[in-house]
Design an enzyme around this catalytic site. Structure first.
Site, PDB file in Angstrom:
ATOM      1  N   HIS A  28     -27.842   7.940 -66.705  1.00 25.14           N
ATOM      2  CA  HIS A  28     -27.481   7.601 -68.259  1.00 25.14           C
ATOM      3  C   HIS A  28     -28.630   8.050 -68.963  1.00 25.14           C
ATOM      4  CE1 HIS A  28     -26.233   4.969 -71.455  1.00 25.14           C
ATOM      5  NE2 HIS A  28     -27.207   5.198 -71.821  1.00 25.14           N
ATOM      6  N   GLU A  29     -29.856   7.831 -68.744  1.00 24.92           N
ATOM      7  CA  GLU A  29     -30.928   8.308 -69.472  1.00 24.92           C
ATOM      8  C   GLU A  29     -31.034   9.701 -69.383  1.00 24.92           C
ATOM      9  OE1 GLU A  29     -32.193   6.265 -71.657  1.00 24.92           O
ATOM     10  OE2 GLU A  29     -31.342   4.396 -70.779  1.00 24.92           O
ATOM     11  N   HIS A  81     -28.990  11.692 -71.886  1.00 22.35           N
ATOM     12  CA  HIS A  81     -29.562  11.565 -73.192  1.00 22.35           C
ATOM     13  C   HIS A  81     -30.712  12.637 -73.274  1.00 22.35           C
ATOM     14  CE1 HIS A  81     -27.671   8.137 -74.630  1.00 22.35           C
ATOM     15  NE2 HIS A  81     -28.126   7.188 -74.069  1.00 22.35           N
ATOM     16  N   ASP A 139       6.875  -2.388 -34.780  1.00 24.46           N
ATOM     17  CA  ASP A 139       6.584  -1.407 -33.587  1.00 24.46           C
ATOM     18  C   ASP A 139       7.625  -0.274 -33.506  1.00 24.46           C
ATOM     19  OD1 ASP A 139       4.291  -3.059 -33.006  1.00 24.46           O
ATOM     20  OD2 ASP A 139       5.468  -4.501 -31.757  1.00 24.46           O
TER      21      ASP A 139
END
Length: 394
Positions: A20-21, A24, A193
């Protein structure tokens, strides 16, 4: 295994926050803004290195990360030489992209994880025909005995083929026909089955809504079964719309939580706490541990559920960061939108000067109030997740 799941979830969350950083940071550098610091963690510095104009480093507490972009608001004191590259002096488009980049990264992480799960591992979903469990049916205040389904020999894993001679295409259609049948013997064909097997359950009468099957006063039939889960895998093309469908449901769920589940905050310390309601980072990590240590679950299922959980957390964090509240990213975007809207109206009235900036000093009281509310909210959820945690494995 639970501790390993908690550690793995914490590591995944740390990577997401740093990414996230990084969103930026990369976009700020792209637009020529000065990013003077990029650190992983908080607290005392363990290691750092200066490269160019940016100091990169690691701090003691691995609880996130941060990037320092010079001049986030006009209230910040910066060197005169950095004034032209300050964030508040950047063009509107640059400021929008930089502030939205963090949440955008979370959305990309969520999309990649969901798409990868759909293509590589498949998604568990409620089956339209597979029996999951059988149970007793509460015809009065109590619920005892095996229930009509179990008594007739129905087993988990059986697939519903027809009911009273009518072929069935969905679980909803099956339960509707059961309700409409009412009490008494019925003919149920299941596939087990690879072979079709005819059973004759004796349905009981209960009071429910005839249309929805929810609580109501209509006299309807009941069998005592629940649908099972099955894994559905998608090819790379089919997975694209399905991925965005899952992401869209995440947005809807977040909206529902923020608008219709606020009343549930009063129950977070009680026994009927909403398992789909608000949780803290500690609660999310504990759920990650529960997913990793889920009993009677294959390793593949645990990995699938863990990745979906990480994707859901990324989606929630991305949406939350876009709320129009300072100091969140969405608050800065809202300020920018207000500036541009006000400038547009002034231009319609003949104004030809520069964009007039919002006075951040006037926004400080609201910012401090938001920080106080978010801090109190976080501490409340943290306390609840410590003394009354949501547990998947009970």
């Amino acid at each position: 295994m639970e501790i390993l799941g908690i550690v793995a979830f914490a590591a995944a969350l740390l990577v997401s926050v740093v990414a996230h950083e990084g969103g930026h940071f990369v976009t700020a550098r792209h637009y020529g803004l000065k990013a003077s610091k990029f650190f992983v963690g908080f607290g005392p510095t363990v290691w750092s290195r200066q490269r160019g104009e940016t100091e990169y480093g690691i701090k003691l507490i691995p609880a996130g990360g941060f990037v320092k972009i010079e001049g986030m608001t006009p209230l910040e004191e910066i060197d005169a030489a950095d004034e032209p590259r300050a964030f508040y002096n950047a063009r509107a488009r640059a400021r929008l992209v930089v502030m939205a980049a963090g949440s955008f990264v979370h959305f990309i992480i969520a999309i990649v994880l969901i798409y990868g799960v759909l293509v590589g591992l498949g998604l568990s979903q409620v089956s339209e025909s597979k029996i999951g469990t059988t149970s007793c049916v509460a015809t009065t205040a109590s619920c005892t005995g095996p229930g009509p389904a179990a008594a007739a020999g129905l087993r988990a894993g059986d697939r519903i083929v027809s009911f009273d001679g009518a072929a069935l295409g969905s679980w909803q259609e099956f339960t509707r026909r059961v309700r409409e049948h009412g009490a008494g013997p019925a003919t149920l064909v299941v596939r087990r089955d690879g072979k079709d097997l005819t059973l004759h359950p004796d349905l009981v009468e209960v009071r429910r809504n005839r249309v929805t099957g929810e609580a109501g006063n209509d006299r309807v039939g009941a069998l005592g079964v629940r649908p099972g889960l099955e894994t559905v895998r998608y090819n790379p093309i089919e997975a694209v719309p399905r991925t965005f469908s899952v992401i869209g449901s995440g947005f809807t769920g977040m909206y529902t939580t923020l608008t219709h589940r606020l009343d549930d905050l009063g129950k977070i310390f009680s026994n009927d706490r909403d398992p789909e309601g608000f949780i803290s980072v500690v609660g999310a990590a504990r759920i990650g541990g529960d997913v990793a240590s889920a009993p009677d679950t294959s390793a593949l299922d645990r990995v699938r559920q863990f990745l979906v959980l990480v994707a859901a957390i990324n989606l929630a964090v991305g949406i939350f960061n876009l709320l129009p509240l300072l100091p969140l990213d969405g608050g800065h975007i809202a300020v920018l939108g207000f500036e541009q809207a006000r400038h547009g109206l002034r231009r319609l009235r003949g104004y030809r000067g520069p964009v007039q900036k919002v006075d951040f000093a006037k926004l400080l009281p609201a910012t401090y109030a938001t920080v106080a509310v978010l801090l109190g909210f976080s501490l409340l959820l943290l306390s609840a997740d410590i003394v009354n945690p949501i547990r998947l494995n009970q």
